[in-house]
Design a protein around this motif. Structure first.
Motif, mmCIF file in Angstrom:
data_model
loop_
_atom_site.group_PDB
_atom_site.id
_atom_site.type_symbol
_atom_site.label_atom_id
_atom_site.label_comp_id
_atom_site.label_asym_id
_atom_site.label_seq_id
_atom_site.Cartn_x
_atom_site.Cartn_y
_atom_site.Cartn_z
ATOM 1 N N GLY A 48 32.433 42.466 -12.859
ATOM 2 C CA GLY A 48 34.342 41.134 -11.912
ATOM 3 C C GLY A 48 33.813 40.240 -11.282
ATOM 4 N N ASP A 54 35.349 41.889 -16.093
ATOM 5 C CA ASP A 54 36.108 42.647 -14.869
ATOM 6 C C ASP A 54 36.641 44.856 -15.512
ATOM 7 O OD1 ASP A 54 38.212 42.705 -16.742
ATOM 8 O OD2 ASP A 54 38.856 40.665 -15.036
ATOM 9 N N THR A 162 35.927 34.948 -5.441
ATOM 10 C CA THR A 162 35.844 34.633 -6.793
ATOM 11 C C THR A 162 35.766 35.509 -7.960
ATOM 12 O OG1 THR A 162 34.332 33.309 -7.187
ATOM 13 C CG2 THR A 162 36.109 31.585 -6.788
ATOM 14 N N THR A 163 35.361 36.503 -6.651
ATOM 15 C CA THR A 163 35.239 37.927 -7.946
ATOM 16 C C THR A 163 37.118 38.642 -8.407
ATOM 17 O OG1 THR A 163 33.096 38.169 -6.865
ATOM 18 C CG2 THR A 163 34.696 40.476 -7.275
ATOM 19 N N ASP A 164 36.479 39.533 -9.182
ATOM 20 C CA ASP A 164 38.128 40.420 -9.514
ATOM 21 C C ASP A 164 38.159 41.204 -8.260
ATOM 22 O OD1 ASP A 164 40.060 40.752 -12.268
ATOM 23 O OD2 ASP A 164 39.011 42.981 -11.373
ATOM 24 N N ASP A 166 40.320 43.642 -9.031
ATOM 25 C CA ASP A 166 39.797 45.022 -9.548
ATOM 26 C C ASP A 166 38.904 45.628 -9.425
ATOM 27 O OD1 ASP A 166 43.053 45.890 -9.555
ATOM 28 O OD2 ASP A 166 42.830 44.879 -11.174
#
Length: 374
Positions: A48, A54, A162-164, A166
């Motif tokens: 992710g 992710d 911008t990292t996912d 979850d």
């Protein structure tokens, strides 16, 4: 599969570089190109993060799960054994690999990381916050957690935003459950710990704890570095990693003792201060770990060249040290005298005269005899 970026010759020794939570392969931009001169460098992204999918991990993930993904990546690239360096969570992955898969790891560098991350509660709370509100609130404090005041790397902060969410939260779950302190004494691979002296997330004490527990490990503290040392102080990190990867400092210290003697090296080490520490490391790693270990010339020949160069430049204190070294390297007093006689032709009679005086004194102390040419 984890996203990865490979650099350097395919036939070179492999080196895997692990990122910290909230960053990507960008973390290594100032370091990886230099390391790829001598290594097959493989940087990878956490699930992710950056360009990794992710859905590779989920709630309740562990560092063991991340380590399994790294091993799967190495297998897919045909890499059986590798050197490993990782920052923060990436460093925790390296510790897990060294404990549970030592047959795969040739050396380990743990950077701004820990054998535990302050208990599970703060990370459980962060995971819950990110699952509830996304990464905005956490990313807003990235600079103060990652860098010293006034310094930033915008691309890394953008990585964080911008990292996912979850996948980020799952990585927080992994950190919350991580505590490898009891297993540290079982680590047998050569291990380097690098701490940022200004790191609020994993202070130097965390790295010292690992260094104290891992047999034969070494610790480097970088002044002015916070949590993301490879981005903030890349040259210092490069210096430490090169010494670790080549073994130059350790090998150089062995050769330095063999040539100059334990008494001289012990005195030099005793005089070492924070101001001179990097110079002493440079001497051990470069002069003794690379030049004096080059098999092209024998140590006898290197002693003759060194004495000539010292006479040419008038470095007579150093000459005394290397006359003693020449004896250890197998030269006789007569051969030392012949070298100094040669210097009279090419370096000048006054220089040779001073050199003979130095050598005569040293040889009298060491053997009780003066050189034949004196």
């Amino acid at each position: 599969m984890l996203y990865h970026r490979a650099e350097g010759p395919a036939s070179a020794p492999p080196l895997l570089l692990g990122p910290s939570l909230g960053t990507s392969t960008t973390l290594w931009d100032a370091v990886a190109p230099e390391l790829s001169i001598s290594h097959r460098v493989v940087r990878w992204d956490l699930p992710g993060h950056g360009r990794s999918p992710d859905d590779l991990i989920g709630p309740g993930a562990t560092v063991a799960d991340l380590a399994a993904l790294v091993l799967a990546l190495a297998d897919s690239l045909g890499i059986e054994r590798f050197a490993y360096a990782g920052v923060s969570l990436g460093g925790a992955v390296g510790l897990h690999l060294a404990v549970h898969h030592p047959e795969r790891v040739t050396s380990l560098a743990v950077i701004c990381s820990s054998a535990h991350f302050g208990g599970s509660k703060p990370w459980e709370e962060r995971a819950a916050l990110v699952r509830r509100e996304g990464l905005g609130p956490v990313a807003a404090t990235a600079d103060q957690r990652w860098f010293t005041p006034g310094f930033t790397v915008p691309a890394l902060v953008e990585d964080h935003r911008t990292t996912d969410p979850d996948a980020y939260a799952a990585c927080c779950d992994a950190i919350a459950a991580f505590d490898i302190r009891e297993d540290l004494p079982s680590i047998t691979v050569p291990t380097l710990l690098i701490a940022g002296r200004e790191d609020p997330a994993t202070p130097p004490a965390h790295l010292r704890e690992i260094a104290d527990a891992v047999p034969g490990s070494s610790l480097v503290e970088i002044a002015g570095a916070s949590h993301l040392a490879p981005a903030q102080c890349p040259e210092a990190v490069l210096t430490a990693l090169r010494a670790q990867l080549t073994g130059g400092a350790k090998r150089g210290m062995e050769v330095r003792r063999q040539v100059l003697g334990d008494a001289h090296v012990d005195r030099a080490q005793a005089r070492q201060s924070p101001f001179t520490a990097r110079f002493q490391d440079f001497i051990s790693r470069y002069a003794w770990g690379e030049i004096w270990t080059d098999p092209t010339l024998a140590r006898r020949e290197r002693s003759m060249i060194t004495m000539t160069a010292l006479v040419a430049h008038g470095h007579y204190d150093e000459l005394a040290m290397h006359v003693r070294a020449a004896l250890r390297n197998g030269l006789t007093p007569e051969e030392i005298g012949a070298v100094l006689l040669q210097t009279a032709v090419y370096c000048g009679v006054p220089a040779a005269n001073s050199a003979f005086a130095v050598a005569q004194r040293v040889l009298a102390e060491e053997t009780g005899d003066a050189p034949a040419g004196a």
